[in-house]
Scaffold this active site. Structure first.
Site, PDB file in Angstrom:
ATOM      1  N   ARG A 120      22.151  34.024  -8.307  1.00 27.09           N
ATOM      2  CA  ARG A 120      20.706  33.893  -8.435  1.00 27.09           C
ATOM      3  C   ARG A 120      20.235  34.655  -9.669  1.00 27.09           C
ATOM      4  O   ARG A 120      20.897  35.530 -10.172  1.00 27.09           O
ATOM      5  CB  ARG A 120      20.003  34.425  -7.184  1.00 27.09           C
ATOM      6  CG  ARG A 120      20.270  33.561  -5.953  1.00 27.09           C
ATOM      7  CD  ARG A 120      19.628  34.119  -4.703  1.00 27.09           C
ATOM      8  NE  ARG A 120      18.200  34.238  -4.866  1.00 27.09           N
ATOM      9  CZ  ARG A 120      17.534  35.384  -4.889  1.00 27.09           C
ATOM     10  NH1 ARG A 120      18.168  36.517  -4.731  1.00 27.09           N
ATOM     11  NH2 ARG A 120      16.236  35.406  -5.055  1.00 27.09           N
ATOM     12  N   LYS A 185      26.279  44.505  -0.280  1.00 24.36           N
ATOM     13  CA  LYS A 185      26.228  43.044  -0.348  1.00 24.36           C
ATOM     14  C   LYS A 185      27.629  42.485  -0.150  1.00 24.36           C
ATOM     15  O   LYS A 185      28.549  42.839  -0.886  1.00 24.36           O
ATOM     16  CB  LYS A 185      25.659  42.607  -1.702  1.00 24.36           C
ATOM     17  CG  LYS A 185      25.592  41.098  -1.865  1.00 24.36           C
ATOM     18  CD  LYS A 185      24.683  40.713  -3.020  1.00 24.36           C
ATOM     19  CE  LYS A 185      24.761  39.240  -3.329  1.00 24.36           C
ATOM     20  NZ  LYS A 185      23.734  38.778  -4.248  1.00 24.36           N
ATOM     21  N   ARG A 325      14.646  45.724  -4.797  1.00 25.73           N
ATOM     22  CA  ARG A 325      15.669  46.781  -4.759  1.00 25.73           C
ATOM     23  C   ARG A 325      15.279  47.866  -3.785  1.00 25.73           C
ATOM     24  O   ARG A 325      14.146  48.309  -3.764  1.00 25.73           O
ATOM     25  CB  ARG A 325      15.823  47.403  -6.145  1.00 25.73           C
ATOM     26  CG  ARG A 325      16.627  46.504  -7.010  1.00 25.73           C
ATOM     27  CD  ARG A 325      16.802  47.047  -8.372  1.00 25.73           C
ATOM     28  NE  ARG A 325      17.303  45.962  -9.193  1.00 25.73           N
ATOM     29  CZ  ARG A 325      17.288  45.973 -10.490  1.00 25.73           C
ATOM     30  NH1 ARG A 325      16.787  46.991 -11.133  1.00 25.73           N
ATOM     31  NH2 ARG A 325      17.763  44.964 -11.159  1.00 25.73           N
TER      32      ARG A 325
HETATM   33  C1  BTN Z   1      23.815  35.445  -5.559  1.00 27.25           C
HETATM   34  O1  BTN Z   1      23.524  35.731  -6.728  1.00 27.25           O
HETATM   35  O2  BTN Z   1      23.718  36.263  -4.655  1.00 27.25           O
HETATM   36  C2  BTN Z   1      24.278  34.057  -5.230  1.00 27.25           C
HETATM   37  C3  BTN Z   1      25.737  33.868  -5.466  1.00 27.25           C
HETATM   38  C4  BTN Z   1      26.195  32.460  -5.167  1.00 27.25           C
HETATM   39  C5  BTN Z   1      27.618  32.223  -5.616  1.00 27.25           C
HETATM   40  C6  BTN Z   1      28.157  30.925  -5.103  1.00 27.25           C
HETATM   41  S1  BTN Z   1      29.914  30.840  -5.244  1.00 27.25           S
HETATM   42  C7  BTN Z   1      29.871  29.155  -4.817  1.00 27.25           C
HETATM   43  C8  BTN Z   1      28.678  28.560  -5.529  1.00 27.25           C
HETATM   44  N1  BTN Z   1      29.032  28.166  -6.884  1.00 27.25           N
HETATM   45  C9  BTN Z   1      28.366  28.872  -7.792  1.00 27.25           C
HETATM   46  O3  BTN Z   1      28.494  28.747  -9.025  1.00 27.25           O
HETATM   47  N2  BTN Z   1      27.567  29.757  -7.200  1.00 27.25           N
HETATM   48  C10 BTN Z   1      27.650  29.661  -5.763  1.00 27.25           C
END
Ligand code: BTN
Length: 331
Positions: A120, A185, A325
């Site tokens: 994100r 996390k 945060r």
């Molecule tokens: C975050 O930032 O918390 C979200 C992370 C999401 C990662 C997943 S891994 C599978 C899918 N493919 C990606 O490129 N991103 C999501």
């Protein structure tokens, strides 16, 4: 050939170059090349002179048959494709490039190695080989989705339901849908939408989860700039969880949640989300661009907006526009 070599080494046992070459039907030099290729991809393969090769530890590789065995009847009926790739840039990008599944069906893609995982807010997502998972699910809604933020929260609830089936206890959600255990996390979700102003909406939900992360992998992720402390699902489980099982359970719960969300929105999930809220009544800091707003978290409203008490006034923040945060987040 290197994926096949990896499958032979996955049990962590020592195997001779000659034996591997015979099993793969190639020369010993070709085995050596494949070992180098795996190493270049960050996979630790030990070479013991005159004895052979082994991985630093055993890994449970993904297996379509084992994942399918975890699917319930509903998911089995609705899953149009389950694509396991050895490597891919991003499972979300891959599904977004493909044609959307027909209404009422789902496509799933997962991989062993994700080279350009997206998180994100434009961040990268790092999934160390063998210890996490990167999986995406593609779904079509009949009509355009107006409350994507609320969908994100429902995804979080569905995933906690799934992970709890592995025996994990004490999982929490950090708004909007980070998966947390003891203020660390352990996973994140990237939900992306392709939709016209009217008509069907194609959604890709991507889950990145640390299943069992060795300490050096945790440090590597934190050193790469993660603005949070890093944990893993295994920390919350009595037994080490199976990666294949986790994928199957997540697919089951997402496929059960999506039609319910389409019918009834966030309402049937809100109480559960609030019970899982990791931030409730805690001091938080909302970051909006250059602005930092300190307050006390009050949960979410009916639409999934985060409510924060700031100087005695309630303010609301919408998913995607703010980051949050904890002032007292552990490192
Ligand atoms: C975050 O930032 O918390 C979200 C992370 C999401 C990662 C997943 S891994 C599978 C899918 N493919 C990606 O490129 N991103 C999501």
């Amino acid at each position: 050939m290197h994926p096949e070599l990896l499958a032979l080494l996955a049990d962590g046992r020592l195997r001779s170059g000659q034996g591997l070459a015979a099993l793969l039907g190639v020369s010993r030099a070709a085995v050596w090349k494949a070992v180098e290729r795996l190493r270049a991809q960050g996979i630790d393969v030990d070479a013991e002179p005159r004895r052979g090769y082994r991985l630093k530890g055993a890994v449970e590789l993904f297996d379509v048959g084992r994942i399918r065995a975890e699917l319930d009847a509903n998911a089995t009926a609705v899953l149009r494709s389950l694509e396991l790739k050895f490597e891919v840039d991003s499972t979300n990008s891959h599904l977004l490039e493909r044609r959307a599944p027909p209404y009422g069906f789902a496509d799933v893609c997962l991989c062993e190695l994700q080279h350009a995982g997206r998180g994100r807010r434009g961040r990268a997502w790092i999934a160390p080989f063998g210890s996490g998972l990167a999986v995406s699910l593609s779904w079509t809604f009949r009509d355009t989705i107006r409350d994507l933020p609320a969908l994100s929260l429902c995804v979080g609830v569905a995933l906690v339901r799934a992970l709890s089936r592995t025996g994990a206890r004490g999982l929490r959600l950090k708004w909007p849908n980070d998966l947390w255990f003891e203020d660390r996390k352990i996973g994140g979700v990237l939900t992306e939408l392709r939709a016209e102003a009217a008509g069907p909406a194609h959604v890709v939900i991507g889950l990145g989860l640390n299943v069992a992360l060795p300490p050096e992998a945790r440090r590597a992720i934190e050193a790469a700039g993660a603005p949070y402390a890093v944990g893993a699902l295994a920390d919350a489980c009595p037994e080490p969880p199976s990666r294949n099982r986790v994928v199957g359970l997540a697919v089951n719960e997402l496929i059960a949640m999506l039609p319910e969300f389409e019918r009834s929105g966030f309402a049937p999930f809100r109480a559960e989300w609030l019970a899982l809220d990791a931030l409730r009544d805690r001091s938080v800091q909302v970051v909006m661009g250059e602005e930092r707003i300190a307050g006390r978290a009050l949960g979410v409203d009916d639409g999934g907006a985060l409510c924060v008490s700031v100087g005695g006034r309630k303010r609301k923040f919408v998913s995607g526009e703010v980051s949050l945060r904890l002032e007292d987040q552990p490192r």
